[in-house]
Design a protein around this motif. Structure first.
Motif, PDB file in Angstrom:
ATOM      1  N   ALA A  96     -11.158  13.573   2.765  1.00  0.00           N
ATOM      2  CA  ALA A  96     -11.121  14.294   1.490  1.00  0.00           C
ATOM      3  C   ALA A  96     -12.477  14.299   0.802  1.00  0.00           C
ATOM      4  O   ALA A  96     -13.281  13.365   0.942  1.00  0.00           O
ATOM      5  N   ALA A  97     -12.695  15.350   0.044  1.00  0.00           N
ATOM      6  CA  ALA A  97     -13.886  15.424  -0.792  1.00  0.00           C
ATOM      7  C   ALA A  97     -13.845  14.268  -1.787  1.00  0.00           C
ATOM      8  O   ALA A  97     -12.775  13.926  -2.312  1.00  0.00           O
ATOM      9  N   PRO A  98     -14.985  13.639  -2.053  1.00  0.00           N
ATOM     10  CA  PRO A  98     -15.000  12.570  -3.046  1.00  0.00           C
ATOM     11  C   PRO A  98     -14.382  12.992  -4.387  1.00  0.00           C
ATOM     12  O   PRO A  98     -13.678  12.201  -5.023  1.00  0.00           O
ATOM     13  N   VAL A 132     -11.320  11.229  -6.550  1.00  0.00           N
ATOM     14  CA  VAL A 132     -11.383  10.915  -7.984  1.00  0.00           C
ATOM     15  C   VAL A 132     -10.141  11.464  -8.686  1.00  0.00           C
ATOM     16  O   VAL A 132      -9.498  10.755  -9.465  1.00  0.00           O
ATOM     17  N   THR A 133      -9.795  12.704  -8.406  1.00  0.00           N
ATOM     18  CA  THR A 133      -8.614  13.318  -9.028  1.00  0.00           C
ATOM     19  C   THR A 133      -7.349  12.548  -8.684  1.00  0.00           C
ATOM     20  O   THR A 133      -6.517  12.262  -9.549  1.00  0.00           O
ATOM     21  N   LEU A 163       0.837  -1.203   0.000  1.00  0.00           N
ATOM     22  CA  LEU A 163       0.000   0.000   0.000  1.00  0.00           C
ATOM     23  C   LEU A 163       0.869   1.249   0.000  1.00  0.00           C
ATOM     24  O   LEU A 163       1.910   1.291   0.660  1.00  0.00           O
ATOM     25  N   ASP A 164       0.423   2.254  -0.744  1.00  0.00           N
ATOM     26  CA  ASP A 164       1.068   3.558  -0.785  1.00  0.00           C
ATOM     27  C   ASP A 164       0.044   4.608  -0.390  1.00  0.00           C
ATOM     28  O   ASP A 164      -1.155   4.458  -0.673  1.00  0.00           O
ATOM     29  N   PRO A 165       0.495   5.703   0.215  1.00  0.00           N
ATOM     30  CA  PRO A 165      -0.447   6.771   0.575  1.00  0.00           C
ATOM     31  C   PRO A 165      -1.082   7.395  -0.674  1.00  0.00           C
ATOM     32  O   PRO A 165      -0.405   7.610  -1.679  1.00  0.00           O
ATOM     33  N   LEU A 166      -2.361   7.639  -0.598  1.00  0.00           N
ATOM     34  CA  LEU A 166      -3.059   8.421  -1.617  1.00  0.00           C
ATOM     35  C   LEU A 166      -2.979   9.861  -1.122  1.00  0.00           C
ATOM     36  O   LEU A 166      -3.337  10.135   0.030  1.00  0.00           O
ATOM     37  N   PRO A 167      -2.509  10.798  -1.930  1.00  0.00           N
ATOM     38  CA  PRO A 167      -2.220  12.150  -1.435  1.00  0.00           C
ATOM     39  C   PRO A 167      -3.461  13.026  -1.252  1.00  0.00           C
ATOM     40  O   PRO A 167      -3.642  14.045  -1.923  1.00  0.00           O
ATOM     41  N   ALA A 217       1.315   7.854  -7.149  1.00  0.00           N
ATOM     42  CA  ALA A 217       0.526   8.970  -6.627  1.00  0.00           C
ATOM     43  C   ALA A 217       1.060  10.287  -7.189  1.00  0.00           C
ATOM     44  O   ALA A 217       2.265  10.460  -7.358  1.00  0.00           O
ATOM     45  N   GLY A 218       0.141  11.182  -7.470  1.00  0.00           N
ATOM     46  CA  GLY A 218       0.510  12.502  -7.955  1.00  0.00           C
ATOM     47  C   GLY A 218       0.673  13.473  -6.801  1.00  0.00           C
ATOM     48  O   GLY A 218       0.835  13.072  -5.647  1.00  0.00           O
ATOM     49  N   PRO A 219       0.604  14.761  -7.103  1.00  0.00           N
ATOM     50  CA  PRO A 219       0.728  15.768  -6.042  1.00  0.00           C
ATOM     51  C   PRO A 219      -0.490  15.744  -5.122  1.00  0.00           C
ATOM     52  O   PRO A 219      -1.542  15.204  -5.493  1.00  0.00           O
ATOM     53  N   PRO A 220      -0.374  16.326  -3.945  1.00  0.00           N
ATOM     54  CA  PRO A 220      -1.515  16.371  -3.022  1.00  0.00           C
ATOM     55  C   PRO A 220      -2.737  17.024  -3.678  1.00  0.00           C
ATOM     56  O   PRO A 220      -2.611  17.980  -4.444  1.00  0.00           O
ATOM     57  N   VAL A 221      -3.890  16.456  -3.375  1.00  0.00           N
ATOM     58  CA  VAL A 221      -5.152  16.988  -3.880  1.00  0.00           C
ATOM     59  C   VAL A 221      -5.931  17.495  -2.673  1.00  0.00           C
ATOM     60  O   VAL A 221      -6.197  16.737  -1.738  1.00  0.00           O
ATOM     61  N   LEU A 222      -6.261  18.760  -2.693  1.00  0.00           N
ATOM     62  CA  LEU A 222      -6.926  19.391  -1.556  1.00  0.00           C
ATOM     63  C   LEU A 222      -8.440  19.305  -1.680  1.00  0.00           C
ATOM     64  O   LEU A 222      -8.976  19.068  -2.756  1.00  0.00           O
ATOM     65  N   GLY A 223      -9.100  19.529  -0.578  1.00  0.00           N
ATOM     66  CA  GLY A 223     -10.553  19.548  -0.531  1.00  0.00           C
ATOM     67  C   GLY A 223     -11.077  18.552   0.483  1.00  0.00           C
ATOM     68  O   GLY A 223     -10.684  17.397   0.480  1.00  0.00           O
ATOM     69  N   GLU A 224     -11.914  19.037   1.370  1.00  0.00           N
ATOM     70  CA  GLU A 224     -12.505  18.196   2.413  1.00  0.00           C
ATOM     71  C   GLU A 224     -13.970  17.931   2.080  1.00  0.00           C
ATOM     72  O   GLU A 224     -14.654  18.785   1.511  1.00  0.00           O
TER      73      GLU A 224
END
Length: 164
Positions: free
Chosen positions: A107-109, A113-114, A98-102, A125-132
């Motif tokens: 997080a917002a659904p 998805v992003t 397992l790897d962290p999903l950023p 994994a890409g860069p951190p995706v913001l949104g709660e």
């Protein structure tokens, strides 16, 4: 536990968002589990399968798995709170490490998805995706009620004092 687990509405919202974004979920489940047979925690698993989701079978022959966990912090190796992770599914129901999903643990659904699309496209994994999630406060309160402890320090008593 009887009834609905605190994370069920959240995981359903995430699955619905993935499906609406063209990534239909092959399987989804939630549970309260034990770490080392001692500490309870909440978790959820979402599976994306190439047959259902349309993932490239050359890149994702068995699909990928998303894991959400919320730990009490009583276990030495886990901090208190939620986290998202992902892994490639392997044959025979196993998965890669397992790897962290950023994304934030609540997080917002749409953020999930992003982040999942970035994983699918690059295999990492890409860069951190913001949104709660807009209902994060409700989820946090439900998790805190779930985590209310009995006299022995275990999750098991709701805020009204009844056994779960």
């Amino acid at each position: 536990m009887t009834g609905i687990l605190p994370q069920n509405p959240y995981i359903t919202a995430v699955s619905d968002a993935l499906t609406a974004a063209g990534l239909p979920v092959a399987d989804e489940w939630t549970s309260e589990a034990e770490t080392f047979g001692v500490y309870c925690h909440l978790n959820a698993v979402i599976t994306l399968d190439p047959d259902i989701t349309g993932l490239d079978e050359d890149e994702w022959p068995h699909g990928l798995i998303l894991l959400w966990e919320w730990h009490t912090g009583r276990e030495e190796q886990y901090e208190r709170g939620p986290s998202w992770q992902w892994a490639e599914l392997l044959d025979h129901g196993r998965n890669a490490d397992l790897d962290p999903l950023p994304v934030h643990g609540y997080a917002a659904p749409s953020a999930i998805v992003t982040a999942v699309r970035a994983v699918i496209e690059s295999g990492k994994a890409g860069p951190p995706v913001l949104g709660e999630w807009d209902r994060a406060a409700e989820l946090i309160a439900a998790v805190e009620r779930w985590d209310a402890t009995d006299d022995e320090g275990r999750p098991g008593v709701d805020t009204e004092g009844g056994a779960r």
